[in-house]
Design an enzyme around this catalytic site. Structure first.
Site, PDB file in Angstrom:
ATOM      1  N   ASP A  35       3.833 -14.131  11.606  1.00 13.56           N
ATOM      2  CA  ASP A  35       2.541 -14.675  11.186  1.00 13.56           C
ATOM      3  C   ASP A  35       1.463 -13.594  11.353  1.00 13.56           C
ATOM      4  OD1 ASP A  35       0.071 -16.009  11.112  1.00 13.56           O
ATOM      5  OD2 ASP A  35       0.907 -17.851  11.936  1.00 13.56           O
ATOM      6  N   GLU A  82       0.814  -1.218   0.000  1.00 14.31           N
ATOM      7  CA  GLU A  82       0.000   0.000   0.000  1.00 14.31           C
ATOM      8  C   GLU A  82       0.849   1.271   0.000  1.00 14.31           C
ATOM      9  OE1 GLU A  82      -2.976   0.253   3.101  1.00 14.31           O
ATOM     10  OE2 GLU A  82      -4.054   1.797   1.967  1.00 14.31           O
ATOM     11  N   LYS A  88      -7.758  -0.541  11.293  1.00 18.80           N
ATOM     12  CA  LYS A  88      -7.058  -0.864  10.038  1.00 18.80           C
ATOM     13  C   LYS A  88      -5.841   0.044   9.904  1.00 18.80           C
ATOM     14  CE  LYS A  88      -6.204  -0.767   5.411  1.00 18.80           C
ATOM     15  NZ  LYS A  88      -5.271   0.121   4.705  1.00 18.80           N
ATOM     16  N   HIS A 143      -2.272  10.540   0.452  1.00 21.96           N
ATOM     17  CA  HIS A 143      -2.362   9.126   0.079  1.00 21.96           C
ATOM     18  C   HIS A 143      -2.438   8.970  -1.436  1.00 21.96           C
ATOM     19  CE1 HIS A 143      -3.295   4.929   0.268  1.00 21.96           C
ATOM     20  NE2 HIS A 143      -4.545   5.087  -0.128  1.00 21.96           N
TER      21      HIS A 143
HETATM   22  C1  LIG Z   1       1.573  10.960   3.025  1.00 12.78           C
HETATM   23  C2  LIG Z   1       1.926  12.034   4.026  1.00 12.78           C
HETATM   24  C3  LIG Z   1       3.036  11.503   4.943  1.00 12.78           C
HETATM   25  C4  LIG Z   1       2.394  13.286   3.319  1.00 12.78           C
HETATM   26  O1  LIG Z   1       2.486  14.313   4.255  1.00 12.78           O
HETATM   27  P1  LIG Z   1       3.173  15.718   3.910  1.00 12.78           P
HETATM   28  O2  LIG Z   1       2.839  16.657   5.014  1.00 12.78           O
HETATM   29  O3  LIG Z   1       2.865  16.112   2.524  1.00 12.78           O
HETATM   30  O4  LIG Z   1       4.668  15.286   4.000  1.00 12.78           O
HETATM   31  P2  LIG Z   1       5.991  16.145   3.879  1.00 12.78           P
HETATM   32  O5  LIG Z   1       6.409  16.165   2.458  1.00 12.78           O
HETATM   33  O6  LIG Z   1       5.878  17.419   4.637  1.00 12.78           O
HETATM   34  O7  LIG Z   1       6.991  15.174   4.699  1.00 12.78           O
HETATM   35  C5  LIG Z   1       6.926  14.982   6.095  1.00 12.78           C
HETATM   36  C6  LIG Z   1       7.600  13.648   6.401  1.00 12.78           C
HETATM   37  O8  LIG Z   1       6.752  12.568   5.932  1.00 12.78           O
HETATM   38  C7  LIG Z   1       7.579  11.565   5.331  1.00 12.78           C
HETATM   39  N1  LIG Z   1       7.286  11.511   3.884  1.00 12.78           N
HETATM   40  C8  LIG Z   1       6.415  12.267   3.205  1.00 12.78           C
HETATM   41  N2  LIG Z   1       6.381  11.915   1.899  1.00 12.78           N
HETATM   42  C9  LIG Z   1       7.267  10.911   1.748  1.00 12.78           C
HETATM   43  C10 LIG Z   1       7.672  10.129   0.655  1.00 12.78           C
HETATM   44  N3  LIG Z   1       7.185  10.312  -0.565  1.00 12.78           N
HETATM   45  N4  LIG Z   1       8.594   9.182   0.853  1.00 12.78           N
HETATM   46  C11 LIG Z   1       9.114   8.968   2.072  1.00 12.78           C
HETATM   47  N5  LIG Z   1       8.764   9.677   3.163  1.00 12.78           N
HETATM   48  C12 LIG Z   1       7.845  10.643   3.017  1.00 12.78           C
HETATM   49  C13 LIG Z   1       9.022  11.971   5.567  1.00 12.78           C
HETATM   50  O9  LIG Z   1       9.456  11.434   6.785  1.00 12.78           O
HETATM   51  C14 LIG Z   1       8.906  13.455   5.654  1.00 12.78           C
HETATM   52  O10 LIG Z   1       9.963  14.018   6.375  1.00 12.78           O
HETATM   53  P3  LIG Z   1      11.271  14.549   5.547  1.00 12.78           P
HETATM   54  O11 LIG Z   1      11.794  13.374   4.764  1.00 12.78           O
HETATM   55  O12 LIG Z   1      10.775  15.625   4.664  1.00 12.78           O
HETATM   56  O13 LIG Z   1      12.181  14.998   6.641  1.00 12.78           O
HETATM   57  C15 LIG Z   1       0.704  12.409   4.938  1.00 12.78           C
HETATM   58  O14 LIG Z   1      -0.278  12.980   4.124  1.00 12.78           O
HETATM   59  C16 LIG Z   1       0.114  11.240   5.676  1.00 12.78           C
HETATM   60  O15 LIG Z   1       0.655  10.790   6.666  1.00 12.78           O
HETATM   61  N6  LIG Z   1      -1.054  10.752   5.239  1.00 12.78           N
HETATM   62  C17 LIG Z   1      -1.674   9.571   5.792  1.00 12.78           C
HETATM   63  C18 LIG Z   1      -1.432   8.433   4.854  1.00 12.78           C
HETATM   64  C19 LIG Z   1      -2.002   7.116   5.313  1.00 12.78           C
HETATM   65  O16 LIG Z   1      -2.489   6.940   6.406  1.00 12.78           O
HETATM   66  N7  LIG Z   1      -1.937   6.139   4.416  1.00 12.78           N
HETATM   67  C20 LIG Z   1      -2.457   4.834   4.657  1.00 12.78           C
HETATM   68  C21 LIG Z   1      -3.463   4.531   3.619  1.00 12.78           C
HETATM   69  S1  LIG Z   1      -5.063   5.082   4.065  1.00 12.78           S
HETATM   70  C22 LIG Z   1      -5.539   3.810   5.148  1.00 12.78           C
HETATM   71  O17 LIG Z   1      -5.262   2.686   4.878  1.00 12.78           O
HETATM   72  C23 LIG Z   1      -5.960   3.985   6.557  1.00 12.78           C
HETATM   73  C24 LIG Z   1      -7.083   4.848   6.956  1.00 12.78           C
HETATM   74  C25 LIG Z   1      -6.806   6.252   6.574  1.00 12.78           C
HETATM   75  O18 LIG Z   1      -8.306   4.456   6.413  1.00 12.78           O
HETATM   76  C26 LIG Z   1      -7.101   4.675   8.463  1.00 12.78           C
HETATM   77  C27 LIG Z   1      -8.113   5.517   9.176  1.00 12.78           C
HETATM   78  O19 LIG Z   1      -9.168   5.820   8.586  1.00 12.78           O
HETATM   79  O20 LIG Z   1      -7.853   5.837  10.361  1.00 12.78           O
HETATM   80  N1  LIG Z   2      -2.435 -21.147  15.153  1.00 18.29           N
HETATM   81  C1  LIG Z   2      -1.229 -20.716  14.793  1.00 18.29           C
HETATM   82  O1  LIG Z   2      -0.909 -19.538  14.931  1.00 18.29           O
HETATM   83  C2  LIG Z   2      -0.234 -21.665  14.197  1.00 18.29           C
HETATM   84  C3  LIG Z   2       0.948 -21.158  13.708  1.00 18.29           C
HETATM   85  N2  LIG Z   2       1.943 -21.991  13.268  1.00 18.29           N
HETATM   86  C4  LIG Z   2       3.230 -21.489  12.777  1.00 18.29           C
HETATM   87  O2  LIG Z   2       4.216 -21.800  13.766  1.00 18.29           O
HETATM   88  C5  LIG Z   2       5.375 -21.000  13.607  1.00 18.29           C
HETATM   89  C6  LIG Z   2       5.839 -20.436  14.924  1.00 18.29           C
HETATM   90  O3  LIG Z   2       6.037 -21.494  15.841  1.00 18.29           O
HETATM   91  P1  LIG Z   2       7.295 -21.455  16.832  1.00 18.29           P
HETATM   92  O4  LIG Z   2       7.087 -22.509  17.831  1.00 18.29           O
HETATM   93  O5  LIG Z   2       7.537 -20.084  17.327  1.00 18.29           O
HETATM   94  O6  LIG Z   2       8.479 -21.711  15.832  1.00 18.29           O
HETATM   95  P2  LIG Z   2       9.502 -22.864  15.597  1.00 18.29           P
HETATM   96  O7  LIG Z   2       9.036 -24.183  16.071  1.00 18.29           O
HETATM   97  O8  LIG Z   2       9.935 -22.731  14.183  1.00 18.29           O
HETATM   98  O9  LIG Z   2      10.711 -22.353  16.493  1.00 18.29           O
HETATM   99  C7  LIG Z   2      10.669 -22.326  17.876  1.00 18.29           C
HETATM  100  C8  LIG Z   2      11.876 -23.066  18.391  1.00 18.29           C
HETATM  101  O10 LIG Z   2      13.043 -22.247  18.269  1.00 18.29           O
HETATM  102  C9  LIG Z   2      13.992 -22.669  19.239  1.00 18.29           C
HETATM  103  N3  LIG Z   2      14.623 -21.469  19.821  1.00 18.29           N
HETATM  104  C10 LIG Z   2      15.894 -21.064  19.580  1.00 18.29           C
HETATM  105  N4  LIG Z   2      16.166 -19.928  20.243  1.00 18.29           N
HETATM  106  C11 LIG Z   2      15.069 -19.608  20.957  1.00 18.29           C
HETATM  107  C12 LIG Z   2      14.727 -18.519  21.824  1.00 18.29           C
HETATM  108  N5  LIG Z   2      15.599 -17.549  22.136  1.00 18.29           N
HETATM  109  N6  LIG Z   2      13.483 -18.478  22.341  1.00 18.29           N
HETATM  110  C13 LIG Z   2      12.581 -19.421  22.063  1.00 18.29           C
HETATM  111  N7  LIG Z   2      12.841 -20.479  21.251  1.00 18.29           N
HETATM  112  C14 LIG Z   2      14.078 -20.581  20.699  1.00 18.29           C
HETATM  113  C15 LIG Z   2      13.240 -23.501  20.263  1.00 18.29           C
HETATM  114  O11 LIG Z   2      13.621 -24.873  20.074  1.00 18.29           O
HETATM  115  P3  LIG Z   2      14.736 -25.552  21.018  1.00 18.29           P
HETATM  116  O12 LIG Z   2      14.379 -25.218  22.439  1.00 18.29           O
HETATM  117  O13 LIG Z   2      14.605 -26.996  20.690  1.00 18.29           O
HETATM  118  O14 LIG Z   2      16.041 -24.925  20.590  1.00 18.29           O
HETATM  119  C16 LIG Z   2      11.772 -23.364  19.861  1.00 18.29           C
HETATM  120  O15 LIG Z   2      11.023 -24.533  20.070  1.00 18.29           O
HETATM  121  C17 LIG Z   2       4.971 -19.900  12.670  1.00 18.29           C
HETATM  122  O16 LIG Z   2       5.511 -20.193  11.387  1.00 18.29           O
HETATM  123  C18 LIG Z   2       3.441 -20.014  12.627  1.00 18.29           C
HETATM  124  O17 LIG Z   2       2.921 -19.515  11.404  1.00 18.29           O
HETATM  125  C19 LIG Z   2       1.808 -23.347  13.312  1.00 18.29           C
HETATM  126  C20 LIG Z   2       0.653 -23.896  13.769  1.00 18.29           C
HETATM  127  C21 LIG Z   2      -0.485 -23.122  14.217  1.00 18.29           C
END
Ligand SMILES: CC(C)(COP(=O)([O-])OP(=O)([O-])OC[C@H]1O[C@@H](n2cnc3c(N)ncnc32)[C@H](O)[C@@H]1OP(=O)([O-])[O-])[C@@H](O)C(=O)NCCC(=O)NCCSC(=O)C[C@@](C)(O)CC(=O)[O-]
Ligand SMILES: NC(=O)C1=CN([C@@H]2O[C@H](COP(=O)(O)OP(=O)(O)OC[C@H]3O[C@@H](n4cnc5c(N)ncnc54)[C@H](OP(=O)(O)O)[C@@H]3O)[C@@H](O)[C@H]2O)C=CC1
Length: 391
Positions: free
Chosen positions: A280, A84, A264, A377
């Site tokens: 995940d 997005e 969202k 946006h």
């Molecule tokens: C889009 C902006 C940021 C513009 O905003 P602006 O005021 O025109 O931005 P600006 O040009 O003054 O820039 C300010 C800063 O924004 C960043 N920035 C700005 N432009 C860029 C760019 N091209 N590439 C990279 N970074 C950018 C960057 O950090 C920049 O700082 P600077 O680099 O200048 O020091 C602003 O209008 C905004 O935040 N809008 C909201 C956008 C948004 O939420 N998008 C998500 C999609 S809509 C949605 O999914 C969710 C929604 C909206 O439905 C959720 C809800 O309803 O609550």
């Molecule tokens: N309902 C759901 O959400 C489901 C999700 N999944 C999937 O399962 C996966 C995640 O499962 P998860 O058990 O986390 O992953 P993994 O089984 O891949 O890895 C976990 C293992 O990593 C090892 N490990 C090494 N370092 C660490 C640490 N610092 N802390 C903890 N564990 C460590 C441990 O094994 P050891 O102790 O032997 O070293 C642990 O059992 C995801 O891909 C997910 O999408 C699967 C089924 C259902």
């Protein structure tokens, strides 16, 4: 590895190659390292073929970095994968504004997840619960034999919960601290190992043995305080924006149709970081929306209030994310994303994800309550539709 700053002037106007070089320099890596890590979208076809069934290739997704983030005083580069336009700009924009109030303050619970063992056809539920409670130590011990590795890392099974659900159903929760893993496979292993003994003790038929994705004990909390003047080009404009955001937040608290869209906007940031880091997203989404509706009414995950010249935002949501296991075992691109964040801790990743969610929420509300969403946006949408990748 930490970066000294997440503010990279001119990053948005660089070419893709220049951005990769700039990131490598910022992280003290060789120029070219990141390009190599991201070759073939960070995932070889052979690896993709081993990861899923009936693979026919690798589907690309834009991978970017949101700038300006400061989380608990640390500057963080925030990797995001999203289709997005304007999400990464929005996150960077809001993070820039929150810096004036000290950035994002975040905290996170222990990585506690619940494995569910369900038993049905239980004729005497109260007696069954009594027998299960008496066997707690035995069951916990067995769980920790299965989760030996976790226990060695300071985690493992910590507690059991028992509930009779009615209609002959009974469920046991094994609460497990899964350290830096998301935990699903781990918990499923524990549930399957304990299942037969639980059914025997309950005197019923063994049913499902699976983790619960409702990880309400594994929440992240993020707070941002933004001075009014940081929200606009003048104090007056900042005042208007702050009041607009607070009012939009209140609207979301009062109306479910608005709350869903508001959330969202939170998930724009959360999911983008989750995808980039190989986590995940289905698990995260399922838990987030159940949590939003925990009072019986669907509510916003983040809210904004006015307090003494500042706009104060707070987000609270469950997040089960890992920095080990899952897709991270195989996905080079996801490992690079974690390297950008500079963390090996699931808790820290969750805090950065939460900050990204609060940031995208703030940016959207600010735009919506001032000039509207379309200018910022849609101008970036237009850029995408004309295929102009670099300025
Ligand atoms: C889009 C902006 C940021 C513009 O905003 P602006 O005021 O025109 O931005 P600006 O040009 O003054 O820039 C300010 C800063 O924004 C960043 N920035 C700005 N432009 C860029 C760019 N091209 N590439 C990279 N970074 C950018 C960057 O950090 C920049 O700082 P600077 O680099 O200048 O020091 C602003 O209008 C905004 O935040 N809008 C909201 C956008 C948004 O939420 N998008 C998500 C999609 S809509 C949605 O999914 C969710 C929604 C909206 O439905 C959720 C809800 O309803 O609550
Ligand atoms: N309902 C759901 O959400 C489901 C999700 N999944 C999937 O399962 C996966 C995640 O499962 P998860 O058990 O986390 O992953 P993994 O089984 O891949 O890895 C976990 C293992 O990593 C090892 N490990 C090494 N370092 C660490 C640490 N610092 N802390 C903890 N564990 C460590 C441990 O094994 P050891 O102790 O032997 O070293 C642990 O059992 C995801 O891909 C997910 O999408 C699967 C089924 C259902």
């Amino acid at each position: 590895m930490s970066v000294s700053t997440s503010q990279l002037p001119g990053f948005r106007t660089m070419t893709l190659e220049q951005r990769l070089r700039c990131l490598a320099e910022t992280l003290g890596r060789e120029p070219g390292d990141f390009a190599t890590a991201l070759a073939n979208a960070g995932l070889e076809e052979a690896t993709a073929n081993a990861m899923v069934e009936n693979a026919i290739g690798v589907l690309g997704l834009p991978f970017g970095v949101a700038l300006n983030f400061q989380v608990n005083g640390r500057d963080v580069l925030v990797p995001m994968a999203t289709e997005e336009p304007s999400v990464i700009a929005a996150a960077s924009h809001a993070a820039k504004r929150t810096r004036a109030g000290g950035g994002f303050e975040a905290s996170v619970d222990r990585s506690i997840m619940a494995a569910q063992i369900e038993v049905h056809d239980v004729s005497e539920p109260e007696e069954a619960l009594g027998r299960l409670r008496e066997a707690q130590a035995e069951l916990l011990g067995r769980a920790n034999e299965v989760a030996k590795g976790l226990v060695e890392r300071g985690g493992g099974a910590t507690e059991l919960e028992f509930r009779a659900l009615g209609d002959g159903f009974l469920v046991v929760h094994v609460l497990v601290d899964c350290c830096d893993a998301m935990g699903a496979n781990l918990l499923n292993g524990i549930a399957e190992a304990l299942g037969p003994r639980v059914a025997e003790l309950a005197g019923g038929t063994l049913g499902l043995r699976i983790l619960s994705n409702y990880c309400d004990r594994r929440c992240v909390r993020v707070r941002a305080r933004v001075p009014f003047e940081a929200l606009g080009c003048s104090r007056a404009a900042g005042d208007v924006a702050a009041h607009g955001v607070a009012s939009a937040s209140r609207f979301a608290e009062l109306d479910v149709y608005r709350a869903v869209t508001h959330n969202k906007g939170v998930m724009n940031g959360v999911d983008a970081v989750a995808l980039a880091t190989g986590n995940d997203t289905r698990a995260i989404e399922a838990a987030a929306h159940a949590y939003a509706a925990r009072s019986g009414v669907y509510k916003p995950l983040a809210t904004w209030r006015l307090a003494g010249g500042e706009l104060v935002g707070e987000l609270e949501m469950p997040l089960s994310v890992g920095v080990v296991g899952g897709a991270l075992r195989a996905h080079r691109g996801a490992r690079l994303a974690l390297e950008l964040i500079g963390t090996r801790s699931a808790g820290e990743l969750a805090m950065v994800m939460g900050a990204a969610g609060l940031a995208t929420n703030l940016a959207a509300l600010r735009a919506l309550s001032t000039e509207g969403i379309q200018r910022g946006h849609m101008s970036l949408h237009h850029r995408a539709s004309t295929g102009r990748i670099t300025p």
